[in-house]
Design a protein around this motif. Structure first.
Motif, PDB file in Angstrom:
ATOM      1  N   GLN A 108     111.694   2.765 -22.324  1.00 39.93           N
ATOM      2  CA  GLN A 108     110.758   2.010 -21.492  1.00 39.93           C
ATOM      3  C   GLN A 108     110.418   0.685 -22.158  1.00 39.93           C
ATOM      4  O   GLN A 108     110.314   0.595 -23.376  1.00 39.93           O
ATOM      5  CB  GLN A 108     109.479   2.806 -21.265  1.00 39.93           C
ATOM      6  N   TYR A 110     107.788  -2.178 -23.016  1.00 36.40           N
ATOM      7  CA  TYR A 110     106.356  -2.421 -23.175  1.00 36.40           C
ATOM      8  C   TYR A 110     106.178  -3.893 -23.507  1.00 36.40           C
ATOM      9  O   TYR A 110     107.022  -4.498 -24.170  1.00 36.40           O
ATOM     10  CB  TYR A 110     105.771  -1.558 -24.297  1.00 36.40           C
ATOM     11  N   ASN A 112     103.357  -6.847 -24.974  1.00 40.81           N
ATOM     12  CA  ASN A 112     102.090  -7.126 -25.635  1.00 40.81           C
ATOM     13  C   ASN A 112     101.854  -8.631 -25.530  1.00 40.81           C
ATOM     14  O   ASN A 112     102.393  -9.408 -26.322  1.00 40.81           O
ATOM     15  CB  ASN A 112     102.126  -6.676 -27.096  1.00 40.81           C
ATOM     16  N   SER A 161     106.526  -1.772 -32.562  1.00 41.49           N
ATOM     17  CA  SER A 161     106.596  -0.953 -31.353  1.00 41.49           C
ATOM     18  C   SER A 161     105.293  -0.199 -31.158  1.00 41.49           C
ATOM     19  O   SER A 161     104.811  -0.053 -30.034  1.00 41.49           O
ATOM     20  CB  SER A 161     107.762   0.032 -31.456  1.00 41.49           C
ATOM     21  N   LEU A 164     102.851  -2.348 -29.494  1.00 39.22           N
ATOM     22  CA  LEU A 164     103.106  -2.522 -28.069  1.00 39.22           C
ATOM     23  C   LEU A 164     102.370  -1.458 -27.257  1.00 39.22           C
ATOM     24  O   LEU A 164     101.898  -1.713 -26.163  1.00 39.22           O
ATOM     25  CB  LEU A 164     104.603  -2.424 -27.769  1.00 39.22           C
ATOM     26  N   THR A 165     102.307  -0.250 -27.789  1.00 37.87           N
ATOM     27  CA  THR A 165     101.707   0.850 -27.037  1.00 37.87           C
ATOM     28  C   THR A 165     100.241   1.062 -27.366  1.00 37.87           C
ATOM     29  O   THR A 165      99.561   1.828 -26.693  1.00 37.87           O
ATOM     30  CB  THR A 165     102.465   2.160 -27.327  1.00 37.87           C
ATOM     31  N   LEU A 168      97.882   0.822 -24.617  1.00 36.05           N
ATOM     32  CA  LEU A 168      98.193   1.659 -23.471  1.00 36.05           C
ATOM     33  C   LEU A 168      97.789   3.103 -23.680  1.00 36.05           C
ATOM     34  O   LEU A 168      97.720   3.876 -22.739  1.00 36.05           O
ATOM     35  CB  LEU A 168      99.702   1.606 -23.184  1.00 36.05           C
TER      36      LEU A 168
END
Length: 180
Positions: A108, A110, A112, A161, A164-165, A168
Motif C-alpha cells: 500500500q 502511504y 506523509n 516507513s 508514514l503510518t 494513520l
C-alpha cells in the motif's frame, strides 16, 4: 504533487556493504574472465564491468523474486515452487506463521505531507508481542554472528516507513527491526 519515495531519498546515502560487494564482484570478474588474444586493456575492462553487472542484476532479480514470493504468501498462502527461492523463503515463512497475527495492508502507498515523502509499504501487520508494525522485506548476505546487526539502510527505511503510518495508526506503530 509528486513526492519522493523513501527508497529514492535513501538512494543518495552511502551503502558501504553493497559497494564493497559490487567491488568484490568486479575483482572476481577480472580474475576469472579470460582476456581475449590481442584484446585492448580498455576493451577487457569494459567486458569485466559488463560481467560484474550480470552478477549484480542476478542478485537484484533474486531479491525481487523473494519479495514477490513473500507478498504472494501474505495474500493467499501460496509458496514459491522454484527450489532456489523455496530454500530462502522457508525461513521467512516460519517467521511469518509464528509472528503475524493479522495483516492490514500489502504493498500500500502511504503519504506523509508533513515530511514531504511517500512510499509503498511491503506489509502493515500486527505482530505477536509487538503490535502493529511496518514490515519491510530485504534480502542481503550478512554475517551470522552475535555482533551482526541489521543494515543501516534497513533501519532508516523502516523508520521512514514507520513515520508514514504514524498518523494513520492509533497508537502509533512501534519502531522495531527483526531478521528472519
Amino acid at each position: 504533487m509528486a513526492l519522493p519515495s523513501v527508497t529514492n531519498i535513501l538512494g543518495v546515502i552511502s551503502k558501504p556493504g553493497l559497494e564493497a560487494w559490487k567491488i568484490e564482484q568486479g575483482i572476481l570478474a577480472a580474475l576469472t574472465l579470460p582476456q581475449k588474444k590481442d584484446e585492448k586493456l580498455e576493451d577487457f575492462a569494459r567486458r569485466v564491468v559488463d560481467d560484474m553487472g550480470e552478477e549484480v542484476d542476478k542478485a537484484a532479480d533474486f531479491g525481487t523474486a523473494i519479495h514477490d514470493a513473500c507478498e504472494v504468501y501474505t495474500v493467499n498462502k501460496e509458496k514459491p515452487t522454484d527450489p532456489k527461492l523455496l530454500a530462502h523463503f522457508e525461513a521467512w515463512q516460519a517467521w511469518f506463521d509464528e509472528n503475524v497475527e493479522r495483516v492490514d495492508g500489502v504493498e500500500q502507498v502511504y503519504v506523509n505531507l508533513e515530511y514531504g515523502y511517500a512510499g509503498r509499504i511491503d506489509m502493515l501487520a500486527k505482530l505477536k508481542d509487538i503490535g502493529w508494525s511496518v514490515v519491510d522485506y530485504k534480502t542481503q548476505k550478512i554475517k551470522r554472528s552475535p555482533k551482526a546487526s541489521p543494515s543501516l539502510l534497513f533501519m532508516r527505511h523502516g523508520h521512514c516507513s514507520w513515520r508514514l503510518t504514524k498518523k494513520l495508526c492509533s497508537p502509533p506503530l512501534p519502531r522495531t527491526s527483526q531478521r528472519w
